[in-house]
Design a protein around this motif. Structure first.
Motif, PDB file in Angstrom:
ATOM      1  N   TYR A   1      26.078  38.325  -7.978  1.00  9.51           N
ATOM      2  CA  TYR A   1      24.644  38.340  -7.662  1.00  9.51           C
ATOM      3  C   TYR A   1      24.306  39.560  -6.817  1.00  9.51           C
ATOM      4  CZ  TYR A   1      20.079  36.884  -5.875  1.00  9.51           C
ATOM      5  OH  TYR A   1      18.743  36.830  -5.547  1.00  9.51           O
ATOM      6  N   GLN A   2      23.578  40.495  -7.406  1.00 10.23           N
ATOM      7  CA  GLN A   2      23.008  41.637  -6.691  1.00 10.23           C
ATOM      8  C   GLN A   2      24.049  42.545  -6.026  1.00 10.23           C
ATOM      9  OE1 GLN A   2      19.597  42.356  -6.576  1.00 10.23           O
ATOM     10  NE2 GLN A   2      19.292  40.657  -8.006  1.00 10.23           N
ATOM     11  N   ARG A   3      25.235  42.629  -6.590  1.00  7.92           N
ATOM     12  CA  ARG A   3      26.201  43.574  -6.018  1.00  7.92           C
ATOM     13  C   ARG A   3      27.166  44.094  -7.086  1.00  7.92           C
ATOM     14  NH1 ARG A   3      29.446  40.006  -1.456  1.00  7.92           N
ATOM     15  NH2 ARG A   3      30.438  38.494  -2.833  1.00  7.92           N
ATOM     16  N   PRO A   4      26.651  44.862  -8.018  1.00  8.75           N
ATOM     17  CA  PRO A   4      27.490  45.411  -9.085  1.00  8.75           C
ATOM     18  C   PRO A   4      28.569  46.365  -8.584  1.00  8.75           C
ATOM     19  CG  PRO A   4      25.308  46.406  -9.126  1.00  8.75           C
ATOM     20  CD  PRO A   4      25.234  45.257  -8.174  1.00  8.75           C
ATOM     21  N   GLN A   5      28.268  47.133  -7.510  1.00 11.89           N
ATOM     22  CA  GLN A   5      29.256  48.092  -7.025  1.00 11.89           C
ATOM     23  C   GLN A   5      30.454  47.371  -6.413  1.00 11.89           C
ATOM     24  OE1 GLN A   5      28.677  51.542  -7.577  1.00 11.89           O
ATOM     25  NE2 GLN A   5      30.898  51.522  -7.236  1.00 11.89           N
ATOM     26  N   ILE A   6      30.200  46.290  -5.681  1.00 10.21           N
ATOM     27  CA  ILE A   6      31.294  45.504  -5.117  1.00 10.21           C
ATOM     28  C   ILE A   6      32.141  44.918  -6.238  1.00 10.21           C
ATOM     29  CG2 ILE A   6      31.817  43.349  -3.889  1.00 10.21           C
ATOM     30  CD1 ILE A   6      29.610  44.050  -1.930  1.00 10.21           C
ATOM     31  N   LEU A   7      31.497  44.386  -7.261  1.00  7.49           N
ATOM     32  CA  LEU A   7      32.220  43.847  -8.409  1.00  7.49           C
ATOM     33  C   LEU A   7      33.118  44.913  -9.028  1.00  7.49           C
ATOM     34  CD1 LEU A   7      32.820  41.786 -10.661  1.00  7.49           C
ATOM     35  CD2 LEU A   7      30.677  42.504 -11.749  1.00  7.49           C
ATOM     36  N   LYS A   8      32.563  46.113  -9.220  1.00  7.52           N
ATOM     37  CA  LYS A   8      33.335  47.198  -9.824  1.00  7.52           C
ATOM     38  C   LYS A   8      34.513  47.612  -8.950  1.00  7.52           C
ATOM     39  CE  LYS A   8      32.871  51.934 -11.588  1.00  7.52           C
ATOM     40  NZ  LYS A   8      31.939  53.066 -11.821  1.00  7.52           N
ATOM     41  N   ASP A   9      34.268  47.723  -7.642  1.00  4.98           N
ATOM     42  CA  ASP A   9      35.283  48.249  -6.732  1.00  4.98           C
ATOM     43  C   ASP A   9      36.346  47.219  -6.358  1.00  4.98           C
ATOM     44  OD1 ASP A   9      33.884  50.614  -6.735  1.00  4.98           O
ATOM     45  OD2 ASP A   9      32.879  50.243  -4.809  1.00  4.98           O
ATOM     46  N   LYS A  10      36.020  45.943  -6.457  1.00  2.00           N
ATOM     47  CA  LYS A  10      36.946  44.898  -6.015  1.00  2.00           C
ATOM     48  C   LYS A  10      37.554  44.163  -7.214  1.00  2.00           C
ATOM     49  CE  LYS A  10      36.194  45.628  -1.581  1.00  2.00           C
ATOM     50  NZ  LYS A  10      35.407  44.688  -0.772  1.00  2.00           N
ATOM     51  N   SER A  11      36.934  43.107  -7.669  1.00  2.00           N
ATOM     52  CA  SER A  11      37.557  42.243  -8.679  1.00  2.00           C
ATOM     53  C   SER A  11      37.878  42.978  -9.981  1.00  2.00           C
ATOM     54  CB  SER A  11      36.670  41.027  -8.960  1.00  2.00           C
ATOM     55  OG  SER A  11      36.625  40.182  -7.830  1.00  2.00           O
ATOM     56  N   LEU A  12      36.918  43.757 -10.498  1.00  2.00           N
ATOM     57  CA  LEU A  12      37.186  44.450 -11.755  1.00  2.00           C
ATOM     58  C   LEU A  12      38.260  45.524 -11.593  1.00  2.00           C
ATOM     59  CD1 LEU A  12      33.658  44.771 -13.401  1.00  2.00           C
ATOM     60  CD2 LEU A  12      35.454  43.078 -13.823  1.00  2.00           C
ATOM     61  N   ALA A  13      38.274  46.190 -10.447  1.00  2.88           N
ATOM     62  CA  ALA A  13      39.318  47.189 -10.198  1.00  2.88           C
ATOM     63  C   ALA A  13      40.689  46.521 -10.137  1.00  2.88           C
ATOM     64  CB  ALA A  13      39.023  47.932  -8.898  1.00  2.88           C
ATOM     65  N   LEU A  14      40.755  45.340  -9.511  1.00  2.76           N
ATOM     66  CA  LEU A  14      42.022  44.613  -9.436  1.00  2.76           C
ATOM     67  C   LEU A  14      42.501  44.198 -10.829  1.00  2.76           C
ATOM     68  CD1 LEU A  14      44.220  43.204  -7.736  1.00  2.76           C
ATOM     69  CD2 LEU A  14      42.699  41.209  -7.608  1.00  2.76           C
ATOM     70  N   LEU A  15      41.584  43.671 -11.636  1.00  2.00           N
ATOM     71  CA  LEU A  15      41.955  43.247 -12.991  1.00  2.00           C
ATOM     72  C   LEU A  15      42.342  44.442 -13.863  1.00  2.00           C
ATOM     73  CD1 LEU A  15      39.253  40.492 -13.570  1.00  2.00           C
ATOM     74  CD2 LEU A  15      41.655  40.176 -12.944  1.00  2.00           C
TER      75      LEU A  15
END
Length: 259
Positions: free
Chosen positions: A12-26
């Motif tokens: 919710y409202q934080r695409p950059q965090i998603l990209k830098d954290k969970s998606l980067a880990l996966l």
């Protein structure tokens, strides 16, 4: 054991965090994009995420139209049970920094996922989780099935379409409620107490933003925790910490206690 699983990430409202954290880990663990679904509220929000993540992930955007983390998690469980044929679903928050085996990064997240579903299946249970704390003082190299907190930040469900649905009616503490409800329905929950999640609880944006800020979220903590205690009795207790009210589950609880 080879399984067809999905990793489901509400954001919710934080695409950059998603990209830098969970998606980067996966991505680091070479999890294919086509195994990852990003759950968003609206198509307008999807455009913002597309600009940050690119079109590679856009094909896996799913729009839920819900408000409040409890409603979102309820919708996700409904969707994957009734609108898909997937049996193995991993729920992951958008800000997971790392998953540790004791104090060392897990070598292969996919192997961990498969192993946890295997443990869950042979125990004839449906919900598994990891230690929510990265401090070894709170960890043990055990896999348990008693009543324990299954943190919603990373957990897995083996969907059984012959069992009744489980939904929650709180936002704060919704994963405590899920933990208790799955325990009551299935007779146990599986937790790997030696593998832990590294994340920033109560971080900016996300759930805090959906509440209208951290202070608004804190106001709901006491109400939600007291409600859970009243509803579930000696399955849990309420504690007060510096950041607000919280729940602790009773690991000695037996279902026959209340029969």
């Amino acid at each position: 054991m080879t399984i067809d699983y999905r990793i489901v990430i509400p954001s919710y409202q934080r695409p950059q965090i998603l990209k830098d954290k969970s998606l980067a880990l996966l991505k680091h663990h070479k999890i294919p994009i086509d195994k990852i679904d990003v759950l968003l509220g609206t198509e307008e929000e999807g455009q913002m995420y597309r600009e940050v993540l690119g079109n590679g992930y856009a094909k896996n955007f799913i729009y839920h139209g819900q408000k409040g983390i409890g409603s979102v998690r309820n919708w996700i469980r409904w969707y994957y049970k009734y609108e898909s044929n997937i049996k193995y679903v991993v729920y992951m928050d958008d800000d997971i920094q790392q998953i540790l085996d004791w104090q060392t990064p897990v070598k292969d997240i996919e192997e961990l996922i498969v192993d946890m579903f295997y443990e869950t299946e042979i125990k004839k249970l449906n919900l598994w989780g990891l230690s929510p704390f990265s401090n070894p003082f709170f960890m043990k190299k055990t896999i348990t099935t008693n009543l324990r907190y299954i943190c919603g930040a990373v957990c897995g469900e083996l969907i059984d379409r012959d069992k009744h649905d489980i939904y929650v009616d709180t936002d704060h503490g919704e994963d405590f409620q899920f933990s208790m409800e799955y325990f009551l329905r299935d007779g146990g929950v599986v937790r790997n107490n030696g593998v832990c999640i590294v994340t920033k609880y109560f971080g900016d944006g996300g759930i805090n933003e959906s509440y209208g800020g951290l202070e608004e979220r804190k106001k709901d903590m006491k109400v939600a925790c007291l409600y859970l205690k009243e509803r579930y009795g000696n399955m849990c207790r309420v504690i007060e910490k510096k950041y607000g009210y919280d729940i602790r589950l009773n690991g000695h609880y037996k279902i026959e206690n209340d029969l």
